[in-house]
Design an enzyme around this catalytic site. Structure first.
Site, PDB file in Angstrom:
ATOM      1  CE  LYS A  52      34.238  31.441  37.329  1.00  0.00           C
ATOM      2  NZ  LYS A  52      34.262  33.041  37.789  1.00  0.00           N
ATOM      3  CD  GLU A  90      34.803  23.784  35.048  1.00  0.00           C
ATOM      4  OE1 GLU A  90      35.814  24.054  36.506  1.00  0.00           O
ATOM      5  OE2 GLU A  90      33.429  24.314  35.400  1.00  0.00           O
ATOM      6  NE  ARG A 131      30.578  38.691  45.552  1.00  0.00           N
ATOM      7  CZ  ARG A 131      29.590  38.344  45.223  1.00  0.00           C
ATOM      8  NH1 ARG A 131      28.483  37.932  46.402  1.00  0.00           N
ATOM      9  NH2 ARG A 131      29.252  37.589  44.145  1.00  0.00           N
TER      10      ARG A 131
END
Length: 445
Positions: free
Chosen positions: A116, A200, A293
């Site tokens: 990430k 974050e 995906r």
């Protein structure tokens, strides 16, 4: 076109992939664990190979057993579905090294977006908006506290290698951050083998909106609209709809353009999803992560665009053009997906068991992608998803009516299930208005 396809997954997504492959004349091979021997996807494939006991580590994540099954059956390609090995860059690379076709993005793209922090930095460099956060892992709790002071509380503590809503916690102050940092880091080490932690900014009232992208064989990246995914429990989705009722045309245009830039930044090929947080108060959006995906909720995109994303995946993997004109695609109507899980409808705790009655809803604009049938047993070994109910209407109001009718018509006896929750949601004034956020489920409970 690919001639033979091994589906390295189970349940509803295995059936979904097998259905399209068979329509295309592709020979299909299922792999299954001992616990899944009686499930529909096993008998619906042209061939099936048992790859181990119930434990995913010894079956669906057993790369050696899956590659042996591909060799044994003469499979030409492998489709990983979602979960399990679908975002494992090492497995994708090994598949290619064995001379097989990998139905998904390249290993480098999977690697780039799997972390990430690395993904955030790549997106920021590509001009995709990101939420305020750390550019490097918070190696210690002191680093995390320093970052939080700079970003401002509340903050989200996230496993850098996590995904699917796992490995995330909110810290409202320094004391909570001390506690949550250690919990998230420990969880990440156990689950992902990587204890790296990202700090974050946390937005209390936010919507979860994602964009379906498709990297074509010629290198072009296109955006196939957005999906609203804000009905969640424990940061995991329960309901998705397309288009999002939150966006203005101008906001939608900016979001889709940013998603295309995200895909182009990593040379993306095949299907993927750019997930974002949308702040309805300001109209701003921020990159959350990219899922490299096919998504669980891909059917709502198929419904409003009138395409088959699995077919598109197979064509791209084979180096062929897709069967539609990307420049002429437009979204029409409205679609909603409900994830029918084996869990109680109040606390959402798993409730596996034998299925005594299973009668799926039918009718115009109703689609059910299911992994089970009457007489099957939902075991505690895997995700609780049993089926997805997808409805399509001319507009959102009609789609909600169809969803309500489909929920009422679904006869399911045996495992605990969340159909009663969906019945409640379809009558919920906040959901019906379209003005809801990721806390809607907690407000209902």
């Amino acid at each position: 076109m690919i001639e033979s396809l091994l589906v390295a997954n189970r349940g509803e997504i295995a059936r979904r992939i097998i259905r399209t492959a068979r329509d295309l004349g592709i020979r299909t091979i299922a792999v299954y664990s001992e616990a899944d021997a009686e499930l529909p996807f096993v008998r619906e494939a042209d061939e099936a190979v048992c790859v181990g006991p119930a434990s995913p580590a010894h079956s669906y994540r057993n790369t050696e057993a899956i590659l042996d099954a591909a060799k044994q059956t003469g499979a030409q390609a492998i489709h990983p579905g979602y979960g399990f090995l679908s975002e494992n860059a090492d497995f994708a690379r090994t598949v290619v090294e064995h001379g097989l076709i990998w139905v998904g993005p390249g290993p480098d793209a999977i690697n780039a977006m799997g972390d990430k922090i690395n993904a955030r930095n790549l997106m920021a460099a590509a001009g995709v908006p990101v939420a305020p956060g750390t550019a490097d892992p918070a190696a210690t709790v002191e680093d995390a506290l320093a970052a939080a002071q700079e970003i401002g509380f509340p903050v989200m503590v996230k496993a850098a290698a996590g995904g699917g809503g796992m490995g995330m916690a909110v810290a409202e102050d320094a004391a909570q951050l001390n506690e949550q940092y250690e919990k998230v880091r420990g969880f990440a080490e156990r689950m992902f083998g990587d204890g790296s932690v990202l700090i974050e900014r946390y937005y209390p009232r936010v919507r979860h909106v994602e964009v379906q992208i498709l990297g074509l064989a010629d290198g072009t990246v296109i955006a196939l609209g957005e999906r609203e995914c804000s009905v969640q429990r424990r940061n995991q989705k329960l309901v998705e709809e397309s288009p999002s009722p939150a966006l203005t045309p101008e906001q939608r245009e900016r979001l889709l353009a940013a998603a295309v830039r995200a895909g182009e930044a990593v040379g993306y090929r095949n299907a993927g999803t750019v997930e974002c947080l949308f702040d309805p108060a300001t109209g701003d959006f921020f990159f959350l992560e990219m899922n490299t995906r096919l998504q669980v909720e891909h059917p709502v995109t198929e419904a409003v665009f009138g395409i088959d994303l699995v077919e598109a995946q197979l064509r791209v993997a084979a180096g062929l053009p897709v069967q539609f004109d990307p420049a002429a695609l437009t979204s029409r109507g409205h679609a909603i997906e409900l994830r029918v899980n084996a869990e109680d409808p109040k606390r959402f705790l798993p409730g596996p068991g034998a299925i005594k009655t299973w009668v799926e809803p039918t009718g115009e604009g109703v689609r059910v992608d299911s992994g089970y049938a009457e007489g099957n047993v939902v075991t505690p070994n895997y995700d609780s998803l049993m089926a997805k109910v997808i409805v399509y209407g001319a507009d959102r109001a009609e789609a909600i009516i169809k969803a309500k009718e489909a929920v009422a018509a679904f006869e399911l006896v045996g495992p605990k299930n969340n159909l009663p929750f969906f019945a409640e949601l379809m009558d919920n004034a906040e959901f019906i208005s379209g003005d809801y956020d990721t806390a809607i489920v907690s407000r209902m409970r």
